[in-house]
Design a protein around this motif. Sequence first.
Motif, PDB file in Angstrom:
ATOM      1  N   ARG A 126       0.829  -1.209   0.000  1.00  0.00           N
ATOM      2  CA  ARG A 126       0.000   0.000   0.000  1.00  0.00           C
ATOM      3  C   ARG A 126       0.864   1.260   0.000  1.00  0.00           C
ATOM      4  O   ARG A 126       1.153   1.825   1.049  1.00  0.00           O
ATOM      5  CB  ARG A 126      -0.910   0.009   1.233  1.00  0.00           C
ATOM      6  CG  ARG A 126      -1.955  -1.106   1.212  1.00  0.00           C
ATOM      7  CD  ARG A 126      -2.695  -1.177   2.528  1.00  0.00           C
ATOM      8  NE  ARG A 126      -3.471   0.029   2.778  1.00  0.00           N
ATOM      9  CZ  ARG A 126      -4.726   0.187   2.387  1.00  0.00           C
ATOM     10  NH1 ARG A 126      -5.352  -0.751   1.753  1.00  0.00           N
ATOM     11  NH2 ARG A 126      -5.367   1.305   2.643  1.00  0.00           N
ATOM     12  N   THR A 221     -15.171   8.150  -2.859  1.00  0.00           N
ATOM     13  CA  THR A 221     -14.773   8.026  -1.460  1.00  0.00           C
ATOM     14  C   THR A 221     -13.372   7.412  -1.452  1.00  0.00           C
ATOM     15  O   THR A 221     -12.849   7.066  -2.505  1.00  0.00           O
ATOM     16  CB  THR A 221     -15.784   7.151  -0.708  1.00  0.00           C
ATOM     17  OG1 THR A 221     -15.927   5.946  -1.447  1.00  0.00           O
ATOM     18  CG2 THR A 221     -17.140   7.838  -0.598  1.00  0.00           C
ATOM     19  N   ASN A 222     -12.775   7.313  -0.299  1.00  0.00           N
ATOM     20  CA  ASN A 222     -11.408   6.770  -0.215  1.00  0.00           C
ATOM     21  C   ASN A 222     -10.434   7.649  -0.999  1.00  0.00           C
ATOM     22  O   ASN A 222      -9.546   7.161  -1.692  1.00  0.00           O
ATOM     23  CB  ASN A 222     -11.383   5.323  -0.755  1.00  0.00           C
ATOM     24  CG  ASN A 222     -10.046   4.650  -0.545  1.00  0.00           C
ATOM     25  OD1 ASN A 222      -9.305   5.019   0.370  1.00  0.00           O
ATOM     26  ND2 ASN A 222      -9.695   3.685  -1.394  1.00  0.00           N
ATOM     27  N   ASN A 223     -10.602   8.990  -0.864  1.00  0.00           N
ATOM     28  CA  ASN A 223      -9.761   9.873  -1.671  1.00  0.00           C
ATOM     29  C   ASN A 223      -8.352  10.082  -1.108  1.00  0.00           C
ATOM     30  O   ASN A 223      -7.591  10.898  -1.612  1.00  0.00           O
ATOM     31  CB  ASN A 223     -10.475  11.195  -2.005  1.00  0.00           C
ATOM     32  CG  ASN A 223     -10.834  12.002  -0.769  1.00  0.00           C
ATOM     33  OD1 ASN A 223     -10.175  11.928   0.263  1.00  0.00           O
ATOM     34  ND2 ASN A 223     -11.897  12.783  -0.875  1.00  0.00           N
ATOM     35  N   TRP A 225      -6.492   7.624  -1.524  1.00  0.00           N
ATOM     36  CA  TRP A 225      -5.884   6.831  -2.604  1.00  0.00           C
ATOM     37  C   TRP A 225      -5.662   7.753  -3.800  1.00  0.00           C
ATOM     38  O   TRP A 225      -6.539   8.529  -4.166  1.00  0.00           O
ATOM     39  CB  TRP A 225      -6.850   5.693  -2.968  1.00  0.00           C
ATOM     40  CG  TRP A 225      -6.423   4.760  -4.055  1.00  0.00           C
ATOM     41  CD1 TRP A 225      -5.166   4.302  -4.309  1.00  0.00           C
ATOM     42  CD2 TRP A 225      -7.283   4.162  -5.054  1.00  0.00           C
ATOM     43  NE1 TRP A 225      -5.193   3.441  -5.393  1.00  0.00           N
ATOM     44  CE2 TRP A 225      -6.474   3.341  -5.876  1.00  0.00           C
ATOM     45  CE3 TRP A 225      -8.655   4.234  -5.325  1.00  0.00           C
ATOM     46  CZ2 TRP A 225      -6.979   2.607  -6.950  1.00  0.00           C
ATOM     47  CZ3 TRP A 225      -9.163   3.500  -6.392  1.00  0.00           C
ATOM     48  CH2 TRP A 225      -8.337   2.687  -7.189  1.00  0.00           C
ATOM     49  N   ASP A 255     -13.511  14.394   3.400  1.00  0.00           N
ATOM     50  CA  ASP A 255     -12.348  13.570   3.714  1.00  0.00           C
ATOM     51  C   ASP A 255     -11.022  14.320   3.546  1.00  0.00           C
ATOM     52  O   ASP A 255     -10.770  15.243   4.271  1.00  0.00           O
ATOM     53  CB  ASP A 255     -12.364  12.299   2.867  1.00  0.00           C
ATOM     54  CG  ASP A 255     -12.250  11.081   3.748  1.00  0.00           C
ATOM     55  OD1 ASP A 255     -11.797  11.242   4.891  1.00  0.00           O
ATOM     56  OD2 ASP A 255     -12.636   9.985   3.308  1.00  0.00           O
TER      57      ASP A 255
END
Length: 319
Positions: A126, A221-223, A225, A255
Amino acid sequence: MRLSTIQQDRAIGAILGSAAGDALGAPYEFQPSIGPDAPVTMRAGGPWGLGEWTDDTSMALPILWALAEGRSLEEEATLDRIVATWADWARDAKDVGIQTRQVLATARTAADARAATRALHADTGRTAGNGSLMRTGPVALGYLDAPDAVLAVVARRLSDLTHADPEAGDGCVLWSLAIRRAILDGALDLRAGLTQLPAARRELWAGRIDEAEARMPWEFTNNGWVVAAMQAAWSAIVHAEGLEERLAMAVRAGDDTDTVAAIAGSLAGAAEGASAVPGEWRRELHGWAGEATGTAQGLEAWAASAVASGGEQSGSARC
Ligand SMILES: [Mg+2]
């Protein structure tokens, strides 16, 4: 490279637009989206003062300074200096991204940093955070007349210092080429850089760009990343008009608001120019700038020097 007045304004806009997005988004960070129509204002919030920029701009500055001093980003010695300056900054910074902190904890040279992020990648798989895309804004300023492939290699090398995952490098390649295009002719074209990605990943990224244009920023979402951060930023640019509204739209993603807006601001600012940054924002902008006092005027002066030194980038660096 000799630029027209409007190209010069756009080159400076890449830096000022990003810092403005960073400072605008900082008080809204780590909260859900505030909604599609909520007002977004430049204000103090959390540990951040009114108009204060964060790690996004602080980490872009050593890259900008290297270019302003006429150094080549192709030289390992320049990358060493950038990593050392990041490490100094990270010791006392209020905010350092997780992957960046892990890499900079021990690194003093570019080779150390690359080794640290590769080890982290081998351990966790990751390392595709948004932390290299957020600071890629200055890279194009030193390569305004270089071939696309040269700018692509340099953008990826800067990304690889802290983010071993090629997805992070891909994002920086696409964004840096789009920034340059915007500076040179005012066009917003994220697809132009696809040819500079490895052939096996072009279609994937083309689909991601399509998806960004079909959805709103808060749908990604999950920004944290890199891919979602870039999609949210591009979505904000294509779904709004004018720098202020584009940056507000990026902040509404929720976020990692300051980073999405800093990313959007580097490209939107390159297209619209420093003159699109409102005077009241410009007056309040400030933040870490090493030994210097960080102000909008400082950002403008360093950006102008980076562009002026740009012609010296190939092989005649003053390192
Ligand atoms: Mg930040």
